[in-house]
Motif scaffolding. Structure first.
Motif, PDB file in Angstrom:
ATOM      1  N   TRP A 186       1.202  -1.339   0.383  1.00  0.00           N
ATOM      2  CA  TRP A 186       0.037  -0.174  -0.071  1.00  0.00           C
ATOM      3  C   TRP A 186       1.008   1.505  -0.128  1.00  0.00           C
ATOM      4  CZ3 TRP A 186      -5.539   0.278   0.037  1.00  0.00           C
ATOM      5  CH2 TRP A 186      -5.845  -1.137  -0.351  1.00  0.00           C
ATOM      6  N   VAL A 187       0.595   2.298  -0.974  1.00  0.00           N
ATOM      7  CA  VAL A 187       1.015   3.252  -0.993  1.00  0.00           C
ATOM      8  C   VAL A 187       0.038   4.483  -0.307  1.00  0.00           C
ATOM      9  CG1 VAL A 187       2.297   4.787  -2.304  1.00  0.00           C
ATOM     10  CG2 VAL A 187       2.777   2.849  -2.606  1.00  0.00           C
ATOM     11  N   GLY A 188       0.563   5.236   0.284  1.00  0.00           N
ATOM     12  CA  GLY A 188      -0.775   5.721   1.150  1.00  0.00           C
ATOM     13  C   GLY A 188      -2.233   4.923   0.797  1.00  0.00           C
ATOM     14  N   PRO A 189      -3.501   5.141   0.418  1.00  0.00           N
ATOM     15  CA  PRO A 189      -4.714   4.991  -0.108  1.00  0.00           C
ATOM     16  C   PRO A 189      -4.512   3.600  -1.142  1.00  0.00           C
ATOM     17  CG  PRO A 189      -5.233   6.672  -1.098  1.00  0.00           C
ATOM     18  CD  PRO A 189      -3.368   7.136  -1.070  1.00  0.00           C
ATOM     19  N   LEU A 190      -3.430   3.709  -1.841  1.00  0.00           N
ATOM     20  CA  LEU A 190      -3.224   2.474  -3.166  1.00  0.00           C
ATOM     21  C   LEU A 190      -2.710   1.305  -2.495  1.00  0.00           C
ATOM     22  CD1 LEU A 190      -2.867   6.130  -5.640  1.00  0.00           C
ATOM     23  CD2 LEU A 190      -5.116   4.500  -5.046  1.00  0.00           C
ATOM     24  N   PRO A 191      -3.518   0.621  -3.247  1.00  0.00           N
ATOM     25  CA  PRO A 191      -2.687  -0.285  -2.985  1.00  0.00           C
ATOM     26  C   PRO A 191      -2.474  -1.128  -4.506  1.00  0.00           C
ATOM     27  CG  PRO A 191      -5.178  -1.448  -3.550  1.00  0.00           C
ATOM     28  CD  PRO A 191      -4.675   0.374  -3.183  1.00  0.00           C
ATOM     29  N   LEU A 222       5.628  16.125  -5.942  1.00  0.00           N
ATOM     30  CA  LEU A 222       4.688  15.040  -7.540  1.00  0.00           C
ATOM     31  C   LEU A 222       4.279  13.491  -6.083  1.00  0.00           C
ATOM     32  CD1 LEU A 222       3.507  14.940  -9.813  1.00  0.00           C
ATOM     33  CD2 LEU A 222       5.641  13.439 -10.686  1.00  0.00           C
ATOM     34  N   PHE A 223       5.503  12.916  -5.725  1.00  0.00           N
ATOM     35  CA  PHE A 223       4.537  12.113  -5.196  1.00  0.00           C
ATOM     36  C   PHE A 223       3.741  12.319  -4.071  1.00  0.00           C
ATOM     37  CE2 PHE A 223       9.108  11.096  -7.678  1.00  0.00           C
ATOM     38  CZ  PHE A 223       8.327   9.693  -8.241  1.00  0.00           C
ATOM     39  N   LEU A 224       4.389  13.427  -3.063  1.00  0.00           N
ATOM     40  CA  LEU A 224       3.639  13.698  -2.390  1.00  0.00           C
ATOM     41  C   LEU A 224       1.855  13.784  -2.167  1.00  0.00           C
ATOM     42  CD1 LEU A 224       5.897  15.756  -0.029  1.00  0.00           C
ATOM     43  CD2 LEU A 224       5.118  13.559   0.018  1.00  0.00           C
ATOM     44  N   TYR A 225       1.837  14.691  -3.380  1.00  0.00           N
ATOM     45  CA  TYR A 225       0.384  14.828  -4.180  1.00  0.00           C
ATOM     46  C   TYR A 225       0.359  13.988  -5.083  1.00  0.00           C
ATOM     47  CZ  TYR A 225      -2.590  17.832  -6.862  1.00  0.00           C
ATOM     48  OH  TYR A 225      -3.635  18.847  -7.313  1.00  0.00           O
ATOM     49  N   GLU A 226       0.395  12.906  -6.125  1.00  0.00           N
ATOM     50  CA  GLU A 226       0.255  11.728  -6.347  1.00  0.00           C
ATOM     51  C   GLU A 226      -0.564  10.640  -4.952  1.00  0.00           C
ATOM     52  OE1 GLU A 226      -2.159   9.784  -8.485  1.00  0.00           O
ATOM     53  OE2 GLU A 226      -0.345  10.927  -9.452  1.00  0.00           O
ATOM     54  N   PHE A 227       1.021  10.496  -4.350  1.00  0.00           N
ATOM     55  CA  PHE A 227      -0.419   8.982  -3.343  1.00  0.00           C
ATOM     56  C   PHE A 227      -0.460   9.402  -1.659  1.00  0.00           C
ATOM     57  CE2 PHE A 227       3.242   7.586  -6.232  1.00  0.00           C
ATOM     58  CZ  PHE A 227       2.952   7.141  -7.366  1.00  0.00           C
ATOM     59  N   ILE A 228      -1.091  10.879  -1.272  1.00  0.00           N
ATOM     60  CA  ILE A 228      -1.450  11.042  -0.198  1.00  0.00           C
ATOM     61  C   ILE A 228      -2.551  12.251  -0.535  1.00  0.00           C
ATOM     62  CG2 ILE A 228      -0.313  11.888   2.545  1.00  0.00           C
ATOM     63  CD1 ILE A 228       2.420  10.900   2.260  1.00  0.00           C
ATOM     64  N   LEU A 241      -3.103  16.188   1.652  1.00  0.00           N
ATOM     65  CA  LEU A 241      -2.297  17.199   1.142  1.00  0.00           C
ATOM     66  C   LEU A 241      -2.244  17.961   0.036  1.00  0.00           C
ATOM     67  CD1 LEU A 241       1.277  14.998   1.921  1.00  0.00           C
ATOM     68  CD2 LEU A 241      -0.424  16.382   3.372  1.00  0.00           C
ATOM     69  N   ARG A 242      -3.052  17.781  -1.001  1.00  0.00           N
ATOM     70  CA  ARG A 242      -3.799  18.648  -2.064  1.00  0.00           C
ATOM     71  C   ARG A 242      -4.848  19.496  -1.380  1.00  0.00           C
ATOM     72  NH1 ARG A 242      -5.968  13.087  -5.457  1.00  0.00           N
ATOM     73  NH2 ARG A 242      -3.560  12.082  -5.232  1.00  0.00           N
ATOM     74  N   TYR A 243      -5.360  19.349  -0.427  1.00  0.00           N
ATOM     75  CA  TYR A 243      -6.023  20.099   0.095  1.00  0.00           C
ATOM     76  C   TYR A 243      -4.961  21.303   0.638  1.00  0.00           C
ATOM     77  CZ  TYR A 243     -10.043  17.753   0.143  1.00  0.00           C
ATOM     78  OH  TYR A 243     -10.623  16.580   0.076  1.00  0.00           O
ATOM     79  N   PHE A 244      -3.811  20.788   1.072  1.00  0.00           N
ATOM     80  CA  PHE A 244      -2.877  22.286   1.488  1.00  0.00           C
ATOM     81  C   PHE A 244      -1.475  22.944   0.371  1.00  0.00           C
ATOM     82  CE2 PHE A 244      -4.500  18.536   4.993  1.00  0.00           C
ATOM     83  CZ  PHE A 244      -4.991  20.426   5.200  1.00  0.00           C
ATOM     84  N   MET A 245      -2.158  21.821  -0.781  1.00  0.00           N
ATOM     85  CA  MET A 245      -0.398  22.180  -1.624  1.00  0.00           C
ATOM     86  C   MET A 245      -0.950  23.207  -2.825  1.00  0.00           C
ATOM     87  SD  MET A 245       1.164  18.276  -1.238  1.00  0.00           S
ATOM     88  CE  MET A 245       2.199  18.516  -2.933  1.00  0.00           C
ATOM     89  N   VAL A 246      -0.505  23.344  -4.226  1.00  0.00           N
ATOM     90  CA  VAL A 246      -0.688  23.857  -4.876  1.00  0.00           C
ATOM     91  C   VAL A 246       0.029  22.877  -5.937  1.00  0.00           C
ATOM     92  CG1 VAL A 246       0.499  25.686  -6.609  1.00  0.00           C
ATOM     93  CG2 VAL A 246      -0.364  26.157  -4.700  1.00  0.00           C
ATOM     94  N   ASN A 247      -1.279  23.187  -6.494  1.00  0.00           N
ATOM     95  CA  ASN A 247      -0.840  21.655  -7.815  1.00  0.00           C
ATOM     96  C   ASN A 247       0.901  21.704  -8.446  1.00  0.00           C
ATOM     97  OD1 ASN A 247      -1.371  20.126  -9.631  1.00  0.00           O
ATOM     98  ND2 ASN A 247      -2.745  20.174 -10.266  1.00  0.00           N
TER      99      ASN A 247
END
Length: 251
Positions: free
Chosen positions: A15-20, A161-167, A170-176
């Protein structure tokens, strides 16, 4: 992954974040799995759902298993096979051209320009450099976009990019982080679409000028075999396929 497989067996989920992510560490199991339609899908991703494959256009790499994926994949494979089968004639022309003085002068001019640029960029000789970056380093805007899309974005974005993709939280607190990438991709799509449409309008089955013409020929062949595939070969989908092939080839 090899070390983990020795503990948990040849088939396990990470599991990487919510993705299996299911890892197959056995060749026979992998062959059996990927011969089944159930395992031909694509996971949702920021690249796939927002950039390469969306409501406006579909590609091959990020398109989920569907009739559009199947049709576009088939036509891209046909185009590649047609391209390689045409290499004998191309090689004959290249050999004929290579015997002329014009080729040696062209090669000499381009190589000298590249060497001078490498020396200038590295502030002198005796320093390491990336040949890949030097080949794509051009003042042409389109090549700069290709360079960023294929490799430059990795240095630019780093782990963001990995933080934005897999967690996702965090997208609510980051600029795309893909805003710049998407802008470059859209510009490249417009550029590729214009080239494709001009080729399509002047297409001659008896005179295939380049790979774009070969892809159009493969499209006509696919429609002749099955007219139901025609709706998938749009002026948006096929340029997206061209970009797929270019990026994969460059990578």
């Amino acid at each position: 992954m090899i070390k983990v497989s020795k503990i948990y067996g040849p088939l396990f989920t990470l599991w990487v974040g919510p993705l299996p992510f299911v890892f197959i560490c056995d060749l026979d199991i992998a062959r059996e799995s990927f011969n089944k339609i159930d395992f031909t899908g694509r996971p949702l991703s920021q690249f796939g759902s927002n950039i390469f494959c969306n409501e406006r256009h579909k590609d091959v790499v990020y398109n989920d298993y569907s009739k559009s994926w199947e049709s576009l994949r088939k036509v891209s494979h046909t185009a590649i096979h047609m391209y390689w089968s045409d290499q004998r004639q191309i090689n004959f022309i290249a050999i004929k051209y290579a015997k002329t003085k014009a080729l040696s002068e062209l090669v000499d001019e381009n190589v000298c320009q590249m060497v001078r640029r490498i020396i200038d960029d590295n502030e002198g000789m005796g320093r390491p450099f990336s040949l890949h970056d030097s080949i794509l380093d051009s003042e042409q805007a389109e090549l700069k976009m290709v360079k960023y899309i294929t490799s430059g974005f990795q240095t630019d974005l780093g782990n963001t990019l990995f933080l934005y993709e897999f967690i996702p939280v965090l997208r609510y607190f980051m600029v795309n982080p893909l805003i710049k990438y998407k802008r470059y991709f859209n510009l490249l799509m417009n550029y590729t679409r214009n080239i494709y449409q001009k080729h399509d309008q002047t297409y001659d089955a008896n005179c295939l000028r380049d790979f774009c013409d070969i892809l159009i020929a493969a499209k006509h062949e696919a429609i002749a075999d099955d007219k139901r595939t025609a709706p998938y070969f749009t002026d948006d989908n096929l340029p997206a396929v061209l970009i797929d092939l270019f990026i994969v080839g460059d990578s």
